[in-house]
Design a protein around this motif. Structure first.
Motif, PDB file in Angstrom:
ATOM      1  N   ASP A  21      -5.589   2.563  -0.281  1.00 28.58           N
ATOM      2  CA  ASP A  21      -5.825   1.593  -1.288  1.00 28.58           C
ATOM      3  C   ASP A  21      -4.618   0.922  -1.667  1.00 28.58           C
ATOM      4  OD1 ASP A  21      -8.664   2.277  -1.279  1.00 28.58           O
ATOM      5  OD2 ASP A  21      -8.034   4.009  -2.981  1.00 28.58           O
ATOM      6  N   ALA A  22      -5.096  -0.619  -1.896  1.00 28.26           N
ATOM      7  CA  ALA A  22      -3.800  -1.530  -2.292  1.00 28.26           C
ATOM      8  C   ALA A  22      -3.130  -0.925  -3.845  1.00 28.26           C
ATOM      9  CB  ALA A  22      -4.279  -2.807  -2.660  1.00 28.26           C
ATOM     10  N   TYR A  74       1.009  -1.188   0.091  1.00 27.36           N
ATOM     11  CA  TYR A  74      -0.066  -0.029  -0.103  1.00 27.36           C
ATOM     12  C   TYR A  74       0.775   0.991  -0.111  1.00 27.36           C
ATOM     13  CZ  TYR A  74      -3.943  -2.988   1.229  1.00 27.36           C
ATOM     14  OH  TYR A  74      -5.023  -3.828   1.131  1.00 27.36           O
ATOM     15  N   SER A  95      -9.242  -5.819  -9.851  1.00 27.38           N
ATOM     16  CA  SER A  95      -7.962  -5.504  -9.774  1.00 27.38           C
ATOM     17  C   SER A  95      -7.057  -6.481  -9.145  1.00 27.38           C
ATOM     18  CB  SER A  95      -8.055  -4.467  -8.470  1.00 27.38           C
ATOM     19  OG  SER A  95      -6.853  -3.999  -8.316  1.00 27.38           O
ATOM     20  N   ALA A  96      -7.636  -7.293  -8.228  1.00 22.76           N
ATOM     21  CA  ALA A  96      -6.789  -8.729  -7.526  1.00 22.76           C
ATOM     22  C   ALA A  96      -6.711  -9.518  -8.530  1.00 22.76           C
ATOM     23  CB  ALA A  96      -7.577  -9.165  -6.394  1.00 22.76           C
ATOM     24  N   SER A 148      -1.699  -0.649  -7.514  1.00 19.25           N
ATOM     25  CA  SER A 148      -2.152  -1.534  -8.648  1.00 19.25           C
ATOM     26  C   SER A 148      -1.033  -2.336  -9.118  1.00 19.25           C
ATOM     27  CB  SER A 148      -2.526  -0.391  -9.554  1.00 19.25           C
ATOM     28  OG  SER A 148      -1.299   0.384  -9.699  1.00 19.25           O
ATOM     29  N   ARG A 189     -10.034  -6.036   0.159  1.00 16.56           N
ATOM     30  CA  ARG A 189      -9.007  -6.370  -0.991  1.00 16.56           C
ATOM     31  C   ARG A 189      -7.964  -7.401  -0.333  1.00 16.56           C
ATOM     32  NH1 ARG A 189      -6.169  -4.705  -5.402  1.00 16.56           N
ATOM     33  NH2 ARG A 189      -4.639  -6.129  -5.624  1.00 16.56           N
ATOM     34  N   GLN A 190      -7.828  -7.337   0.931  1.00 16.54           N
ATOM     35  CA  GLN A 190      -7.184  -8.470   1.611  1.00 16.54           C
ATOM     36  C   GLN A 190      -7.802  -9.689   1.436  1.00 16.54           C
ATOM     37  OE1 GLN A 190      -4.006  -7.785   2.464  1.00 16.54           O
ATOM     38  NE2 GLN A 190      -4.510  -5.627   1.809  1.00 16.54           N
ATOM     39  N   ASP A 245      -7.488 -11.174  -2.268  1.00 11.28           N
ATOM     40  CA  ASP A 245      -6.095 -11.419  -2.478  1.00 11.28           C
ATOM     41  C   ASP A 245      -5.853 -12.763  -1.876  1.00 11.28           C
ATOM     42  OD1 ASP A 245      -5.657  -9.295  -4.072  1.00 11.28           O
ATOM     43  OD2 ASP A 245      -4.452  -8.151  -2.487  1.00 11.28           O
ATOM     44  N   GLY A 296     -12.576  -0.760   2.122  1.00 14.50           N
ATOM     45  CA  GLY A 296     -12.035  -1.292   0.709  1.00 14.50           C
ATOM     46  C   GLY A 296     -10.688  -1.870   1.056  1.00 14.50           C
ATOM     47  N   PHE A 297      -9.904  -1.628   1.750  1.00  5.42           N
ATOM     48  CA  PHE A 297      -8.379  -2.123   1.638  1.00  5.42           C
ATOM     49  C   PHE A 297      -8.591  -3.523   2.421  1.00  5.42           C
ATOM     50  CE2 PHE A 297      -6.536  -2.252   6.065  1.00  5.42           C
ATOM     51  CZ  PHE A 297      -7.450  -1.438   6.642  1.00  5.42           C
ATOM     52  N   VAL A 334     -12.690  -4.242  -7.002  1.00  4.36           N
ATOM     53  CA  VAL A 334     -11.816  -4.906  -6.163  1.00  4.36           C
ATOM     54  C   VAL A 334     -11.373  -6.252  -6.538  1.00  4.36           C
ATOM     55  CG1 VAL A 334     -11.206  -5.710  -3.740  1.00  4.36           C
ATOM     56  CG2 VAL A 334     -12.251  -3.514  -4.076  1.00  4.36           C
TER      57      VAL A 334
END
Length: 544
Positions: free
Chosen positions: A248-249, A242, A395-396, A251, A429-430, A433, A425-426, A392
């Motif tokens: 946000d993670a 990050y 993107s992952a 890209s 995303r974890q 992922d 959101g972050f 999300v």
């Protein structure tokens, strides 16, 4: 073994082999020629020299084959070709044609012995012909032919001897160079092992990246930081980078590896990492250019210093400063208020007012300092906000595409309309992922991972299905237990900590959602994440 000792042992072995090889050829040749003579000119067997020479060669051949010549000095084996020379001389005394057989012992002696031995052999050959000259059995023509044969054999022997010495010298030189090369290779290998040990012993996380974005090597600190299993850098890392804490993670094209491959050069740049155990780490990133190999391939060195402890201490210091500042502000406000009341009192004598003014000015300066301390502190959490779960997930998928391609795993996206949900959101995303990483990790080469989304009026659903090794029914019930790993994963020697699924479920539940897993051993696994739609949470007024 030294080169000289090797050369000596090699010569002994060669001579021992040559005794029966050369003697076998000569003996067989004489036996065949004797058989031909028996058919074409049998009266020669009535000649005592001829019969003696024939039997002598056969006897020498039998003795040469039966003895172990490696147990005797090399000079003992010289007696064999010298005796052959004398035996052939007896045959040549009966018929000139057999004199050409002298080429066998002459070539043999020239190959393994020096010039004195060669001269001795030629002398023996001439000595066997002396009785013929003494008795007048040789004409001028036969004498000239014999001398031509002897001279020719001498030149042949000298030529072979010179060539053999050069060959031996070349073999000796090549052997010495080979030993030197072996020692050099051993030194290089040892230095390589020492370099690898030193590389792993460095506390700073280091990694080498080529111009295609592939990790070529990483030390132990880097592998531990990014949770790589062992020395295998092809598995996807379960840690996510990050730019900011709770942001946000990054890209895929902005990760440290991607930037290093693209040619970015940075020094001590702040970066945040959310590791496999659910901990935030503050990192200091440096990227330096490096030639990867002698061929000129370009690449980079990634250097990462984990500043988490110092950043955490700074945050604690700021928190303590904030608490102290807050506690000091209240009494200072009271002091300022009473100082103002004293200054507004007209009955107060000038000396007392002067003291009250000093108190007021000092309190105001201290209040300004306290407000400055409070202004430097930052909140540790951010408010929930709407985000697109489908975006999300997409993107992952893009982030793990290189890993999937390296494993020859096909990742299929079946994304529908946007999936608006509310929350962090972050953290979601974890979750995504971790699930996609597991699907790729536990899917053999040639397999498929399908990432799909769907929605209803009240829910948003993300489904990740793979054709991997699957999970047994007994293990499936414990999949969310901390540090638990399924038997199929341990049997397949796939690395992992057993923490990811438990962390994922905790994050999903904090978002008022649910995560379910279905699996068939040997066929694959499907993980489904269900979250309330953003409109549903807003309607219910839930506080995140």
């Amino acid at each position: 073994m030294s080169v000289d000792r090797w050369a000596e042992r090699s010569l002994v072995g060669s001579i021992a082999r040559s005794v029966w090889q050369w003697q076998l050829i000569l003996t067989l040749s004489v036996v065949v020629m004797g058989a031909v003579v028996a058919v074409l000119d049998p009266h020669l067997f009535g000649s005592v020299p001829f019969l003696t020479g024939l039997l002598l060669i056969v006897a020498i051949g039998l003795a040469a084959i039966g003895l172990d010549w490696t147990r005797h000095p090399t000079r003992v084996a010289l007696t064999v070709p010298l005796l052959d020379t004398a035996a052939i001389g007896l045959l040549a005394a009966s018929t000139q044609s057999f004199s050409f057989l002298w080429c066998f012992p002459v070539a043999w002696i020239a190959t393994y012995y020096g010039t004195p031995a060669l001269v001795s052999a030629l002398g023996i050959a001439l000595a066997t012909q002396v009785p013929q000259w003494w008795n007048g059995g040789r004409t001028v023509e036969t004498t000239l032919t014999l001398l031509i044969i002897i001279v020719s054999l001498g030149f042949l022997g000298v030529t072979i001897s010179i060539g053999t010495r050069r060959t031996r010298a070349l073999r000796h030189l090549m052997r010495r160079q080979s030993q030197q090369l072996d020692r050099a290779i051993q030194r290089i290998v040892a230095e390589g092992h020492r370099a690898d040990a030193l590389f792993d012993a460095v506390g700073v996380a280091l990694a080498r990246v080529d111009e295609d974005g592939q990790l070529l090597a990483a030390n132990a600190a880097y592998r531990a930081l990014y949770s790589y299993p062992g020395d295998d850098l092809t598995h996807p890392s379960s840690a996510v980078e990050y730019a900011d804490y709770l942001g946000d993670a990054l890209s895929p094209d902005q990760t440290s590896v991607a930037r290093a491959a693209a040619g970015a050069r940075v020094t001590n740049e702040r970066m945040w990492l959310y590791d496999a155990e659910g901990e935030w780490r503050a990192l200091s990133l440096s990227i330096r250019e490096r030639n990867i190999d002698a061929g000129g391939a370009r690449g980079a060195i990634i250097e990462i210093v984990d500043d988490s402890d110092s950043v955490r201490q700074q945050a604690e210091s700021r928190s303590q400063a904030s608490a102290v500042s807050h506690e000091l502000r209240n009494p200072l406000t009271a002091i300022l208020g009473h100082a103002d009341l004293l200054l507004d009192d007209d009955t107060l004598d000038p000396a007392a007012k002067e003291h009250a003014t000093v108190i007021e000015n000092a309190a105001e300066r201290m209040l300004v300092l306290i407000r400055g301390l409070l202004g430097n502190t930052q909140p540790s959490d951010r408010a929930p906000r709407d985000f697109d779960l489908g975006s999300v997930a997409a993107s992952a998928v893009a982030a793990f595409s290189p890993t999937a391609a390296a494993k020859n795993v096909t990742v299929v996206k079946e994304m529908g309309a946007s999936l608006p949900v509310s929350g962090d959101g972050f953290r979601m995303r974890q979750v995504v992922d971790n699930l996609i990483s597991n699907a790729i990790k536990y899917t053999p080469r040639g397999g498929t991972v399908v990432v799909s989304t769907s929605s209803t009026a009240d829910t948003a659903e993300l489904r990740i299905a793979d054709t991997g090794i699957g999970i047994g029914s007994d293990d499936l019930a414990r999949i969310f237990d901390p540090y638990f790993r399924a038997q199929s994963a341990t049997d397949g020697h796939v690395g992992g900590t057993g923490l990811g699924m438990g962390i994922a479920r905790e994050i999903v539940r904090r978002h008022h959602g649910d995560i379910t897993v279905t699996s068939t051993l040997g066929q694959g696994t499907t993980v489904t994440v269900t979250l309330p739609a953003a409109s549903t949470l807003e309607g219910e007024g839930r506080d995140r």
